[in-house]
Design a protein around this motif. Structure first.
Motif, mmCIF file in Angstrom:
data_model
loop_
_atom_site.group_PDB
_atom_site.id
_atom_site.type_symbol
_atom_site.label_atom_id
_atom_site.label_comp_id
_atom_site.label_asym_id
_atom_site.label_seq_id
_atom_site.Cartn_x
_atom_site.Cartn_y
_atom_site.Cartn_z
ATOM 1 N N ARG A 173 0.832 -1.204 0.000
ATOM 2 C CA ARG A 173 0.000 0.000 0.000
ATOM 3 C C ARG A 173 0.869 1.256 0.000
ATOM 4 N NH1 ARG A 173 -1.920 3.054 4.260
ATOM 5 N NH2 ARG A 173 -3.914 4.152 3.978
ATOM 6 N N SER A 174 1.917 1.274 0.812
ATOM 7 C CA SER A 174 2.815 2.430 0.864
ATOM 8 C C SER A 174 3.525 2.646 -0.466
ATOM 9 C CB SER A 174 3.856 2.244 1.981
ATOM 10 O OG SER A 174 3.237 2.240 3.245
ATOM 11 N N MET A 175 3.899 1.549 -1.117
ATOM 12 C CA MET A 175 4.562 1.661 -2.414
ATOM 13 C C MET A 175 3.623 2.224 -3.475
ATOM 14 S SD MET A 175 7.718 0.979 -2.284
ATOM 15 C CE MET A 175 7.986 0.887 -4.046
ATOM 16 N N LEU B 93 4.906 -2.772 -9.915
ATOM 17 C CA LEU B 93 5.182 -3.212 -8.553
ATOM 18 C C LEU B 93 5.874 -4.571 -8.497
ATOM 19 C CD1 LEU B 93 1.979 -1.881 -6.803
ATOM 20 C CD2 LEU B 93 4.318 -1.274 -6.220
ATOM 21 N N LYS B 94 5.775 -5.334 -9.569
ATOM 22 C CA LYS B 94 6.510 -6.602 -9.621
ATOM 23 C C LYS B 94 8.019 -6.366 -9.601
ATOM 24 C CE LYS B 94 3.159 -9.771 -11.735
ATOM 25 N NZ LYS B 94 2.819 -10.594 -12.926
ATOM 26 N N GLU B 95 8.444 -5.173 -10.018
ATOM 27 C CA GLU B 95 9.870 -4.829 -9.974
ATOM 28 C C GLU B 95 10.393 -4.813 -8.540
ATOM 29 O OE1 GLU B 95 12.013 -4.139 -12.596
ATOM 30 O OE2 GLU B 95 10.379 -4.843 -13.891
ATOM 31 N N PHE B 96 9.479 -4.667 -7.578
ATOM 32 C CA PHE B 96 9.867 -4.613 -6.169
ATOM 33 C C PHE B 96 9.536 -5.907 -5.434
ATOM 34 C CE2 PHE B 96 8.733 -0.446 -7.753
ATOM 35 C CZ PHE B 96 9.846 0.317 -7.426
ATOM 36 N N GLY B 97 9.078 -6.907 -6.182
ATOM 37 C CA GLY B 97 8.788 -8.200 -5.576
ATOM 38 C C GLY B 97 7.372 -8.373 -5.065
ATOM 39 N N HIS B 98 6.474 -7.434 -5.380
ATOM 40 C CA HIS B 98 5.083 -7.563 -4.941
ATOM 41 C C HIS B 98 4.305 -8.434 -5.926
ATOM 42 C CE1 HIS B 98 5.572 -4.460 -1.865
ATOM 43 N NE2 HIS B 98 6.247 -3.763 -2.762
ATOM 44 N N GLU C 229 16.553 -0.602 -13.143
ATOM 45 C CA GLU C 229 17.223 -0.499 -11.847
ATOM 46 C C GLU C 229 17.146 0.933 -11.317
ATOM 47 O OE1 GLU C 229 21.620 -1.364 -9.827
ATOM 48 O OE2 GLU C 229 21.188 -2.048 -11.868
ATOM 49 N N CYS C 230 17.271 1.905 -12.210
ATOM 50 C CA CYS C 230 17.151 3.311 -11.806
ATOM 51 C C CYS C 230 15.745 3.603 -11.283
ATOM 52 C CB CYS C 230 17.464 4.235 -12.983
ATOM 53 S SG CYS C 230 19.194 4.236 -13.492
ATOM 54 N N PHE C 231 14.746 3.032 -11.947
ATOM 55 C CA PHE C 231 13.362 3.196 -11.506
ATOM 56 C C PHE C 231 13.170 2.642 -10.104
ATOM 57 C CE2 PHE C 231 9.231 1.020 -11.047
ATOM 58 C CZ PHE C 231 8.384 2.118 -11.051
ATOM 59 N N ARG D 180 15.141 4.897 -7.575
ATOM 60 C CA ARG D 180 14.522 6.212 -7.340
ATOM 61 C C ARG D 180 13.254 6.064 -6.504
ATOM 62 N NH1 ARG D 180 12.215 10.592 -11.828
ATOM 63 N NH2 ARG D 180 10.221 10.810 -10.770
ATOM 64 N N THR D 181 12.463 5.057 -6.792
ATOM 65 C CA THR D 181 11.228 4.848 -6.039
ATOM 66 C C THR D 181 11.537 4.497 -4.593
ATOM 67 O OG1 THR D 181 10.198 4.047 -8.078
ATOM 68 C CG2 THR D 181 9.023 3.623 -6.022
ATOM 69 N N LYS D 182 12.540 3.665 -4.372
ATOM 70 C CA LYS D 182 12.954 3.331 -3.011
ATOM 71 C C LYS D 182 13.448 4.574 -2.276
ATOM 72 C CE LYS D 182 14.359 -1.528 -3.555
ATOM 73 N NZ LYS D 182 15.535 -2.450 -3.527
#
Length: 292
Positions: A4-6, A31-36, A209-211, A214-216
């Motif tokens: 939710r926060s992401m 969001l799959k880029e972050f493992g969700h 990876e930049c995306f 930056r999001t993190k």
């Protein structure tokens, strides 16, 4: 990182600049880029819908989600605070909110406390919240939102002592703890910034990876909204690390911005209207990111 926060982070840093709406398929892909996983994403966006942060519409068999008026207002407020690298000059006055919300309305009282912390208020004493910042409008909105006109008093006043204004700050906020959090942020991201900037300049860091980075970065820096009241410089300790953290965030954000936005657009253009991108939006720099 909480799904939710992401989602909030993606809306704040990207989606709201692209027509404020996204197809659920694109959101899942991002969001799959972050493992969700898809199930957690659908559950989170559904919960945000029920809470009034987003709304949805159908187009054929596709579901699109966009920020509600409440969501837009919160994103605008958050962006203004995240990307403002210098605090406002103090007018010498204190905003003071006092409330006597009955025990029968405990849930309302708890919600109000969360909102006051988010806005930057500190507790001088029980049920007495103060801020040196011009938060008159935010207070008006909170009173109207929760219908608490009968339970609150709001003052704009001067402090006449006997203790100093800095001592008032020390009683109302734990600045040492906030400074330690800034130190941790600086320690982690100063090294990452140097490494990633070098990789970007050499062309060895992929856009995806930049995306992610930056999001993190925005996601982590956004957490200070819940702890740092954004006090005027006159009231901050001499060794305040918030200034250094803001400068690091700004430099790192700018280094990642262009390739990160390229990746976002490569996903977003499938199933969404890329032409709805705001003309004022500049991926390389945020309009509120000023150094003066």
């Amino acid at each position: 990182m909480n799904t939710r926060s992401m989602i909030f982070t993606l809306y704040g840093d990207y989606i709201r600049h692209y027509g404020n709406e996204i197809w659920i398929g694109s959101l899942i892909q991002l969001l799959k880029e972050f493992g969700h996983n898809e199930q957690s994403i659908r559950a989170a966006i559904s919960r945000m819908n029920k809470q009034g942060w987003v709304q949805s519409r159908k187009e054929g068999n596709k579901s699109f989600y966009f920020l509600s008026d409440r969501g837009v207002s919160r994103m605008d407020e958050a962006a203004e605070r995240i990307f403002k690298l210098r605090n406002d000059k103090w007018d010498g006055k204190w905003r003071m909110l006092l409330y006597t919300i009955p025990e029968a309305k405990r849930n309302l009282r708890d919600e109000l406390r969360k909102e006051l912390v988010w806005s930057g208020f500190g507790t001088l004493s029980n049920s007495c919240w103060i801020s040196p910042n011009r938060l008159d409008k935010q207070v008006e909105n909170l009173i109207a939102k929760y219908g608490i006109e009968d339970y609150v008093h709001f003052f704009v006043s001067e402090h006449k002592g006997p203790r100093t204004s800095r001592q008032v700050v020390e009683e109302s906020w734990n600045l040492d703890d906030i400074n330690k959090r800034y130190q941790s942020f600086i320690s982690t991201y100063s090294e990452k910034f140097i490494i990633d900037k070098n990789k970007i300049e050499k062309g060895s860091m992929p856009d995806g990876e930049c995306f992610v980075e930056r999001t993190k970065l925005v996601h982590e820096y956004r957490k200070f909204l819940f702890v740092d009241p954004g006090l005027p410089d006159e009231l901050l300790p001499d060794q305040w690390l918030g200034v250094y953290a803001a400068a690091l965030f700004s430099d790192y954000y700018r280094a990642l911005a262009e390739p990160a936005s390229r990746f976002f657009e490569s996903i977003f253009r499938e199933g969404n209207e890329i032409t709805r991108r705001s003309r004022e939006y500049n991926a390389f720099s945020h309009p509120l990111m000023v150094n003066e």
